[in-house]
Motif scaffolding. Sequence first.
Motif, short mmCIF file in Angstrom:
data_model
loop_
_atom_site.label_atom_id
_atom_site.label_comp_id
_atom_site.label_asym_id
_atom_site.label_seq_id
_atom_site.Cartn_x
_atom_site.Cartn_y
_atom_site.Cartn_z
N HIS A 27 46.12 -6.07 68.28
CA HIS A 27 45.22 -6.87 69.11
C HIS A 27 45.88 -7.62 70.26
O HIS A 27 45.15 -8.09 71.15
N ALA B 236 53.96 -0.23 75.94
CA ALA B 236 52.65 0.21 76.40
C ALA B 236 52.02 1.25 75.49
O ALA B 236 50.78 1.35 75.41
N ARG C 164 50.18 5.60 77.44
CA ARG C 164 49.86 4.67 78.53
C ARG C 164 51.06 4.42 79.45
O ARG C 164 50.96 3.65 80.40
N LEU D 149 50.24 -5.22 79.93
CA LEU D 149 48.96 -4.90 80.54
C LEU D 149 48.50 -3.48 80.19
O LEU D 149 47.33 -3.24 79.93
N ALA D 150 49.44 -2.54 80.18
CA ALA D 150 49.08 -1.15 79.92
C ALA D 150 48.71 -0.92 78.46
O ALA D 150 48.00 0.05 78.15
N LYS D 151 49.16 -1.76 77.56
CA LYS D 151 48.86 -1.61 76.13
C LYS D 151 47.37 -1.60 75.86
O LYS D 151 46.90 -0.99 74.90
N GLY D 152 46.61 -2.28 76.71
CA GLY D 152 45.17 -2.32 76.52
C GLY D 152 44.72 -3.22 75.40
O GLY D 152 43.66 -3.00 74.79
N ALA D 153 45.52 -4.25 75.09
CA ALA D 153 45.21 -5.15 73.99
C ALA D 153 44.01 -6.03 74.32
O ALA D 153 43.74 -6.33 75.49
N ALA D 154 43.31 -6.46 73.27
CA ALA D 154 42.14 -7.33 73.46
C ALA D 154 42.54 -8.73 73.89
O ALA D 154 41.77 -9.44 74.54
N ALA E 12 42.98 -7.42 84.39
CA ALA E 12 42.92 -7.21 82.94
C ALA E 12 41.74 -7.97 82.34
O ALA E 12 41.04 -7.46 81.46
N ALA F 276 38.54 -6.31 82.92
CA ALA F 276 38.37 -5.14 82.05
C ALA F 276 38.05 -5.55 80.61
O ALA F 276 37.85 -4.68 79.76
N ALA G 69 39.86 -8.06 78.64
CA ALA G 69 40.89 -8.73 77.85
C ALA G 69 40.77 -10.25 77.97
O ALA G 69 40.45 -10.77 79.05
#
Length: 209
Positions: A82, A106, A110, A147-152, A178, A181, A183
């Motif tokens: 998360h 990442a 990603r 940022l690239a990890k796409g975590a919440a 982010a 998007a 996050a």
Amino acid sequence: MTATAAVSLRGVSAAHGATQGRPIDLDVDPGARVWISGPSGVGKTSLLYVIGALTRAVRGTVTIGGSTVGSARDADVVRRHHVGFVLQDAQLVEHWSVRRNLATMAGEDRYPAAAERLSSWGVDVEGRQPRSLSGGERQRVVTAGALAKGAAVIVADEPTSSLDESARDSVIAAFLEASRAGAAVVVSSHDSAWAGWATQHVRLGGPDA
């Protein structure tokens, strides 16, 4: 906790700083941008680490991504699934290549997006080792990976401290992207440039702490 909160703190005290004497309640919704400010030694980093499940709260309840952080195992699961991290010392594994560090942060799938962002920030990745990076380049590598990890939830401790004004503004814009998007982004910083970025302000060591 609100129905949609990405992070919820109830009666939380961190191990150091102002929240020891003044426990904090805080809800951070998806897309929120939180700036934690205050003088040195007031506990900004300690609170940030609790929000990211890097350390346990001394007291109170911490919920991240719908999961209550009640044990070391809970914290490990939350961190892996998360949370994305940008820590002040920009830690990289020194015997790994920059590429491997970035791909690990990442996720391999990603990595291209992270490398592309770094290239736009003027940082080359391929063929480089961490020892060849400046402090500002290290900071941008860690930021691009998080940022690239796409975590919440993204937590960042002084993420622009080693950057000049132009690079700082690019990083602030990336954290804004982010949040748009979805996050929840929580930043601890002395830099007042974050004031205009934030949708929530937590000031420690002051009357509204």
